[in-house]
Design a protein around this motif. Structure first.
Motif, PDB file in Angstrom:
ATOM      1  N   TYR A  39      -3.394  54.299 -36.547  1.00 61.35           N
ATOM      2  CA  TYR A  39      -3.978  53.617 -35.392  1.00 61.35           C
ATOM      3  C   TYR A  39      -5.215  52.861 -35.879  1.00 61.35           C
ATOM      4  O   TYR A  39      -6.116  53.460 -36.481  1.00 61.35           O
ATOM      5  N   LEU A  40      -5.248  51.536 -35.657  1.00 60.37           N
ATOM      6  CA  LEU A  40      -6.371  50.703 -36.092  1.00 60.37           C
ATOM      7  C   LEU A  40      -7.060  50.121 -34.866  1.00 60.37           C
ATOM      8  O   LEU A  40      -6.404  49.587 -33.960  1.00 60.37           O
ATOM      9  N   HIS A 148      -7.145  62.492 -38.261  1.00 59.90           N
ATOM     10  CA  HIS A 148      -8.208  62.228 -39.234  1.00 59.90           C
ATOM     11  C   HIS A 148      -8.581  60.764 -39.014  1.00 59.90           C
ATOM     12  O   HIS A 148      -7.726  59.892 -39.080  1.00 59.90           O
ATOM     13  N   HIS A 149      -9.850  60.543 -38.687  1.00 58.44           N
ATOM     14  CA  HIS A 149     -10.257  59.157 -38.458  1.00 58.44           C
ATOM     15  C   HIS A 149     -11.513  58.825 -39.247  1.00 58.44           C
ATOM     16  O   HIS A 149     -12.236  59.705 -39.724  1.00 58.44           O
ATOM     17  N   GLY A 150     -11.750  57.514 -39.376  1.00 57.20           N
ATOM     18  CA  GLY A 150     -12.915  57.086 -40.142  1.00 57.20           C
ATOM     19  C   GLY A 150     -13.189  55.605 -39.959  1.00 57.20           C
ATOM     20  O   GLY A 150     -12.483  54.901 -39.228  1.00 57.20           O
ATOM     21  N   THR A 151     -14.225  55.160 -40.630  1.00 61.84           N
ATOM     22  CA  THR A 151     -14.679  53.771 -40.559  1.00 61.84           C
ATOM     23  C   THR A 151     -14.384  53.052 -41.871  1.00 61.84           C
ATOM     24  O   THR A 151     -14.288  53.681 -42.924  1.00 61.84           O
ATOM     25  N   VAL A 152     -14.276  51.738 -41.789  1.00 62.25           N
ATOM     26  CA  VAL A 152     -14.292  50.879 -42.979  1.00 62.25           C
ATOM     27  C   VAL A 152     -15.306  49.778 -42.698  1.00 62.25           C
ATOM     28  O   VAL A 152     -15.074  48.910 -41.841  1.00 62.25           O
ATOM     29  N   LEU A 153     -16.448  49.839 -43.371  1.00 61.05           N
ATOM     30  CA  LEU A 153     -17.509  48.865 -43.135  1.00 61.05           C
ATOM     31  C   LEU A 153     -17.198  47.592 -43.925  1.00 61.05           C
ATOM     32  O   LEU A 153     -17.275  47.587 -45.165  1.00 61.05           O
ATOM     33  N   VAL A 154     -16.845  46.541 -43.213  1.00 66.75           N
ATOM     34  CA  VAL A 154     -16.530  45.261 -43.859  1.00 66.75           C
ATOM     35  C   VAL A 154     -17.759  44.360 -43.843  1.00 66.75           C
ATOM     36  O   VAL A 154     -18.220  43.902 -44.877  1.00 66.75           O
ATOM     37  N   HIS A 155     -18.308  44.123 -42.653  1.00 70.34           N
ATOM     38  CA  HIS A 155     -19.557  43.339 -42.559  1.00 70.34           C
ATOM     39  C   HIS A 155     -20.369  43.784 -41.339  1.00 70.34           C
ATOM     40  O   HIS A 155     -20.735  42.989 -40.476  1.00 70.34           O
ATOM     41  N   LEU A 191     -16.704  41.569 -52.011  1.00 72.31           N
ATOM     42  CA  LEU A 191     -15.687  40.531 -51.804  1.00 72.31           C
ATOM     43  C   LEU A 191     -16.145  39.689 -50.605  1.00 72.31           C
ATOM     44  O   LEU A 191     -15.796  39.971 -49.459  1.00 72.31           O
ATOM     45  N   PRO A 192     -16.957  38.659 -50.864  1.00 75.22           N
ATOM     46  CA  PRO A 192     -17.672  37.953 -49.785  1.00 75.22           C
ATOM     47  C   PRO A 192     -16.794  37.342 -48.696  1.00 75.22           C
ATOM     48  O   PRO A 192     -17.251  37.173 -47.561  1.00 75.22           O
ATOM     49  N   ASP A 193     -15.536  37.005 -48.999  1.00 73.10           N
ATOM     50  CA  ASP A 193     -14.683  36.353 -48.000  1.00 73.10           C
ATOM     51  C   ASP A 193     -13.798  37.341 -47.241  1.00 73.10           C
ATOM     52  O   ASP A 193     -12.952  36.927 -46.437  1.00 73.10           O
ATOM     53  N   LEU A 194     -13.972  38.633 -47.464  1.00 70.85           N
ATOM     54  CA  LEU A 194     -13.099  39.626 -46.845  1.00 70.85           C
ATOM     55  C   LEU A 194     -13.231  39.596 -45.313  1.00 70.85           C
ATOM     56  O   LEU A 194     -14.332  39.649 -44.775  1.00 70.85           O
ATOM     57  N   SER A 195     -12.092  39.546 -44.622  1.00 68.55           N
ATOM     58  CA  SER A 195     -12.079  39.552 -43.161  1.00 68.55           C
ATOM     59  C   SER A 195     -11.498  40.866 -42.648  1.00 68.55           C
ATOM     60  O   SER A 195     -10.809  41.584 -43.377  1.00 68.55           O
ATOM     61  N   ILE A 196     -11.769  41.144 -41.385  1.00 73.55           N
ATOM     62  CA  ILE A 196     -11.197  42.339 -40.751  1.00 73.55           C
ATOM     63  C   ILE A 196      -9.671  42.250 -40.753  1.00 73.55           C
ATOM     64  O   ILE A 196      -8.975  43.241 -41.018  1.00 73.55           O
ATOM     65  N   GLU A 197      -9.120  41.067 -40.451  1.00 73.76           N
ATOM     66  CA  GLU A 197      -7.661  40.912 -40.419  1.00 73.76           C
ATOM     67  C   GLU A 197      -7.047  41.176 -41.782  1.00 73.76           C
ATOM     68  O   GLU A 197      -5.985  41.797 -41.884  1.00 73.76           O
ATOM     69  N   THR A 202      -4.093  44.942 -45.374  1.00 74.92           N
ATOM     70  CA  THR A 202      -4.090  45.733 -46.606  1.00 74.92           C
ATOM     71  C   THR A 202      -3.825  47.207 -46.311  1.00 74.92           C
ATOM     72  O   THR A 202      -3.053  47.861 -47.018  1.00 74.92           O
ATOM     73  N   LEU A 203      -4.460  47.726 -45.257  1.00 77.91           N
ATOM     74  CA  LEU A 203      -4.256  49.138 -44.906  1.00 77.91           C
ATOM     75  C   LEU A 203      -2.840  49.384 -44.398  1.00 77.91           C
ATOM     76  O   LEU A 203      -2.243  50.428 -44.684  1.00 77.91           O
ATOM     77  N   MET A 204      -2.295  48.433 -43.642  1.00 78.52           N
ATOM     78  CA  MET A 204      -0.923  48.594 -43.152  1.00 78.52           C
ATOM     79  C   MET A 204       0.072  48.608 -44.315  1.00 78.52           C
ATOM     80  O   MET A 204       1.018  49.403 -44.329  1.00 78.52           O
ATOM     81  N   GLU A 205      -0.151  47.770 -45.302  1.00 78.86           N
ATOM     82  CA  GLU A 205       0.719  47.750 -46.492  1.00 78.86           C
ATOM     83  C   GLU A 205       0.600  49.052 -47.271  1.00 78.86           C
ATOM     84  O   GLU A 205       1.607  49.632 -47.706  1.00 78.86           O
ATOM     85  N   SER A 206      -0.619  49.510 -47.456  1.00 78.39           N
ATOM     86  CA  SER A 206      -0.865  50.740 -48.205  1.00 78.39           C
ATOM     87  C   SER A 206      -0.240  51.945 -47.501  1.00 78.39           C
ATOM     88  O   SER A 206       0.360  52.823 -48.141  1.00 78.39           O
ATOM     89  N   PHE A 207      -0.382  51.987 -46.171  1.00 79.64           N
ATOM     90  CA  PHE A 207       0.203  53.075 -45.368  1.00 79.64           C
ATOM     91  C   PHE A 207       1.719  53.128 -45.568  1.00 79.64           C
ATOM     92  O   PHE A 207       2.302  54.196 -45.809  1.00 79.64           O
ATOM     93  N   GLN A 208       2.362  51.977 -45.491  1.00 81.04           N
ATOM     94  CA  GLN A 208       3.821  51.941 -45.627  1.00 81.04           C
ATOM     95  C   GLN A 208       4.271  52.239 -47.056  1.00 81.04           C
ATOM     96  O   GLN A 208       5.326  52.831 -47.271  1.00 81.04           O
ATOM     97  N   SER A 209       3.448  51.864 -48.003  1.00 85.07           N
ATOM     98  CA  SER A 209       3.772  52.167 -49.398  1.00 85.07           C
ATOM     99  C   SER A 209       3.797  53.669 -49.641  1.00 85.07           C
ATOM    100  O   SER A 209       4.657  54.185 -50.365  1.00 85.07           O
TER     101      SER A 209
END
Length: 334
Positions: A39-40, A148-155, A191-197, A202-209
């Motif tokens: 869940y995101l 289990h939940h958590g944060t990912v601080l992007v900006h 990674l200065p250009d990293l966006s939330i999307e 990336t997380l959805m791909e990693s989860f499915q992997s």
């Protein structure tokens, strides 16, 4: 032969923390046997406190609300965090038999590492880059389900973290840092250009992997489910702030596993009210300890008997032992 794991990704379109926490609990109730959900979700201008925390000690609540922000309280233990739209929240919701903290964290680590950022797991519940935290994690268990939940601080806006969160000097000293801001970092610093999307993808791909392919992500709008009673719970004053009784006796300390503020209301030497504020990760255990003191006489022998009556998991024995030693010493001197 074990059943194949059923997977699903859920995305919330709401930025309202009370809606998102209500949806999180709704999904916990609905998760099936042999199923795991990713869940995101995101909250705007929010302070989220742990299940057993005192809001006024953790957050500048009046200032937050004056600025249009919201205070929220989650089911899980742990400490207070600030969320804005530069932060992405994740929750793994699952059949309890599938709970595997290492594997769940690996989803986040693999996702971040795939971006070329070298992340690692450190401490009791943190993910870090170069020693600075970009993700804090917390946990909640029911009989046959868990999350289990958590944060990912992007900006995230670091100034607002310092503006709305207040951390005790004792806690800062224990962590060996001078401020909240000094121990966190945004992934955009690497990674200065990293966006939330992009982070979501990336997380959805990693989860499915790691867990297997999913159907199309389920995108939930504000009005999609009837979250009425759950929403009302998370939005309510009682849930977020609770009662703040005038305690007759307050005992405080900090252990490696978290801080404790224990408040007793007394009548003729008996404990008629017991409240524990804590950022300890095991929210249920803290509540069980608090309840065990009710109707006991205020003396160390009685309170030690209360603690000894508790049935706890092996990993919680250290917490119970620390509490016994501390209570035995403190109450003896009352």
């Amino acid at each position: 032969m074990s059943c194949p794991v059923k997977t699903q990704i859920v995305l919330s379109d709401s930025f309202d923390p009370w809606h998102n926490l209500a949806l999180e609990e709704f999904l916990l109730h609905k998760v099936e046997k042999d199923q795991i959900l990713l869940y995101l979700w995101q909250n705007q201008n929010t302070v989220v406190i742990g299940r057993n925390q005192n809001p006024w000690q953790e957050c500048r609540c009046t200032l937050l609300e004056q600025d249009g922000g919201k205070l929220a309280r989650r089911l899980s233990g742990g400490g207070a965090v600030f969320h804005d739209l530069g932060n992405l929240n994740f929750t793994f919701i699952m059949d309890r038999e599938l709970y595997d903290l290492h594997k769940q964290l690996q989803v986040i680590l693999d996702g971040v590492n795939s971006l070329g950022i070298q992340a690692e797991f450190t401490g009791r519940n943190d993910l870090t880059v170069e020693g600075k935290k970009f993700s804090g994690n917390a946990f909640y268990f029911e009989k046959d389900k868990a999350y289990h939940h958590g944060t990912v601080l992007v900006h995230v806006d670091g100034e607002k973290v310092g503006k709305y969160l207040q951390v005790s000097k004792e806690k800062m000293a224990a962590k060996g840092v001078q401020s909240v801001q000094s121990r966190i970092t945004n992934l955009r610093n690497y990674l200065p250009d990293l966006s939330i999307e992009e982070m979501k993808g990336t997380l959805m791909e990693s989860f499915q992997s790691l867990y297997g392919a999913c159907p199309e992500p389920l995108r939930i709008k504000d009005t999609e489910y009837d979250l009425g009673e759950l929403y009302e719970k998370y939005a309510s004053w009682d849930w977020r702030y609770g009662k703040t009784p005038q305690f007759d006796l307050v005992l405080e300390t900090r252990f490696p596993w978290g801080g404790i503020e224990l408040g007793f209301t007394l009548r003729q030497g008996k404990i008629i009210g017991s409240t524990i504020y804590s950022d300890a990760m095991n929210a249920h255990l803290i509540q069980e300890i608090s309840a065990s003191f009710l109707n006991r006489t205020l003396n160390s022998a009685e309170l030690l008997l209360a603690l000894e009556s508790l049935q706890v998991q092996e990993e919680d024995q250290m917490i119970l032992q620390d509490m016994k030693e501390w209570i035995g010493e403190k109450v003896k001197n009352v």
